[in-house]
Design a protein around this motif. Structure first.
Motif, short mmCIF file in Angstrom:
data_model
loop_
_atom_site.label_atom_id
_atom_site.label_comp_id
_atom_site.label_asym_id
_atom_site.label_seq_id
_atom_site.Cartn_x
_atom_site.Cartn_y
_atom_site.Cartn_z
N GLN A 77 38.71 4.83 44.70
CA GLN A 77 38.22 3.72 43.91
C GLN A 77 39.35 2.81 43.42
O GLN A 77 40.34 3.25 42.83
CB GLN A 77 37.47 4.23 42.49
CG GLN A 77 36.84 3.48 41.82
CD GLN A 77 35.57 2.96 42.32
OE1 GLN A 77 34.86 3.63 42.93
NE2 GLN A 77 35.20 1.58 42.44
N ALA A 135 37.17 -7.01 46.81
CA ALA A 135 36.44 -5.85 46.41
C ALA A 135 36.89 -4.54 46.33
O ALA A 135 37.97 -4.44 46.77
CB ALA A 135 35.12 -6.07 47.30
N GLU A 136 36.48 -3.75 45.28
CA GLU A 136 36.94 -2.61 45.24
C GLU A 136 36.70 -1.64 46.18
O GLU A 136 35.33 -1.43 46.53
CB GLU A 136 36.51 -1.85 43.60
CG GLU A 136 37.18 -2.42 42.66
CD GLU A 136 36.90 -1.65 41.15
OE1 GLU A 136 36.55 -0.50 41.27
OE2 GLU A 136 36.97 -2.17 40.45
N CYS A 138 35.22 1.63 47.33
CA CYS A 138 34.38 2.79 46.53
C CYS A 138 33.71 3.82 47.40
O CYS A 138 32.96 3.69 48.25
CB CYS A 138 33.27 2.09 45.72
SG CYS A 138 32.07 3.24 44.95
N ARG A 195 26.67 5.30 42.73
CA ARG A 195 27.30 3.96 43.32
C ARG A 195 26.77 2.89 42.49
O ARG A 195 27.79 1.75 42.37
CB ARG A 195 26.65 3.73 44.80
CG ARG A 195 27.38 2.80 45.51
CD ARG A 195 27.07 2.94 46.91
NE ARG A 195 27.48 1.77 47.73
CZ ARG A 195 28.75 1.71 48.33
NH1 ARG A 195 29.46 2.77 48.34
NH2 ARG A 195 29.08 0.61 49.00
N GLU A 196 25.63 2.62 41.92
CA GLU A 196 24.96 1.63 41.21
C GLU A 196 26.01 1.44 40.04
O GLU A 196 26.52 0.43 39.48
CB GLU A 196 23.72 1.56 41.03
CG GLU A 196 22.97 1.09 42.33
CD GLU A 196 23.27 -0.48 42.93
OE1 GLU A 196 23.51 -1.12 41.98
OE2 GLU A 196 23.45 -0.41 44.02
N LYS A 199 29.43 0.00 40.78
CA LYS A 199 29.34 -1.16 41.18
C LYS A 199 29.34 -2.28 40.04
O LYS A 199 29.74 -3.40 39.87
CB LYS A 199 28.06 -1.50 42.04
CG LYS A 199 27.84 -3.02 42.60
CD LYS A 199 26.64 -3.20 43.43
CE LYS A 199 26.80 -4.30 44.19
NZ LYS A 199 25.73 -4.41 45.26
N ALA A 202 32.71 -2.47 38.62
CA ALA A 202 33.75 -2.87 39.71
C ALA A 202 34.20 -4.11 39.62
O ALA A 202 33.34 -5.07 39.21
CB ALA A 202 33.30 -2.33 40.98
N GLY A 205 32.66 -6.31 43.23
CA GLY A 205 31.94 -5.81 44.00
C GLY A 205 32.53 -4.78 44.64
O GLY A 205 33.66 -4.25 44.42
N ILE A 206 31.88 -3.73 45.38
CA ILE A 206 32.35 -2.66 45.95
C ILE A 206 32.46 -2.49 47.72
O ILE A 206 31.65 -3.36 48.04
CB ILE A 206 31.70 -1.52 45.55
CG1 ILE A 206 30.24 -1.59 45.56
CG2 ILE A 206 32.08 -1.21 44.24
CD1 ILE A 206 29.47 -0.28 45.35
N THR A 207 33.36 -1.75 48.28
CA THR A 207 33.14 -1.74 49.88
C THR A 207 33.68 -0.16 50.03
O THR A 207 34.44 0.11 49.48
CB THR A 207 34.19 -2.78 50.48
OG1 THR A 207 34.12 -2.67 51.70
CG2 THR A 207 35.53 -2.68 49.86
#
Length: 218
Positions: A77, A135-136, A138, A195-196, A199, A202, A205-207
């Motif tokens: 993360q 984007a972070e 995750c 995950r939400e 997010k 974060a 956003g996340i990837t």
């Protein structure tokens, strides 16, 4: 935590017995790298974030079959560093504190690329600019797979973030690890929620990044 073998050797010589952890700069791509760095008394090695799930599986399996000792960790993360420049990126903004003390550590800096994404920027003590992914990364929903593979630790990079962020993200991953210890039927439903939660806090956003798609070799 160090990111090159020279620093590791110097620290081990000055402070024998100190626990060493290897950072991303070591580029741990294979079991032979784990073997070589294990001779420098590393207790933990952070694997390259460019490795895919399949590559991590092969690396961990090879390391364990050979009885290699360092624990293996993945970058789970945070915003990955993508570039370091000798130039201070804050000078053009007029916000640079050069000559009047370091740049404010309480101020957030970023640059917007041509696609509209905002990339975080941090300035170190030598006025070098560090640019991070928009984007972070995750991997919270990959925790069951990482546990099965035999990964020993999951790293959350909370540098430049608030204590609240660090605390909540640690709670999210602890929940994920606890779920991974339960039967699959009881874990699948909860990972979308985790995950939400990640997010929401974060940055950008996340990837899942290279973990799912790997790195294409030219």
């Amino acid at each position: 935590m160090v990111d090159n073998p020279g620093t590791a050797g110097a620290v081990a010589e000055i402070a024998p017995g100190i626990t060493l952890a290897g950072s991303l700069g070591l580029n741990v791509f294979n079991a032979e790298t784990v073997r070589a760095l294990g001779r420098l008394s590393f207790k933990l090695l952070l694997l390259s974030p460019e490795l895919s799930a399949g590559e991590i599986t092969l690396l961990a399996g090879a390391a364990r079959s050979q009885g290699l000792r360092p624990e293996l960790a993945v970058f789970a993360q945070g915003n990955l560093e993508t570039m370091v420049t000798e130039d201070c990126l804050i000078i053009p903004s007029g916000l640079c504190g050069k000559g009047a003390g370091p740049c404010s550590r309480d101020q957030w800096y970023g640059i917007r690329d041509e696609t509209g994404h905002l990339l975080p920027v941090r300035i170190d003590g030598e006025c070098r600019g560090h640019i991070f992914n928009a984007a972070e990364t995750c991997l919270v929903d990959a925790v069951p797979e990482l546990v099965r593979i035999g990964v020993d630790a999951m790293v959350i990079d909370a540098r430049g973030r608030t204590p609240g962020y660090a605390g909540e993200m640690v709670r999210i991953y602890r929940d994920a690890i606890a779920r991974a210890a339960k039967p699959p039927a009881s874990t699948a439903r909860g990972y979308a929620t985790l995950r939400e939660r990640a997010k929401v806090i974060a940055l950008g956003g996340i990837t899942a990044g290279h973990y799912t798609r790997g790195v294409r070799e030219e």
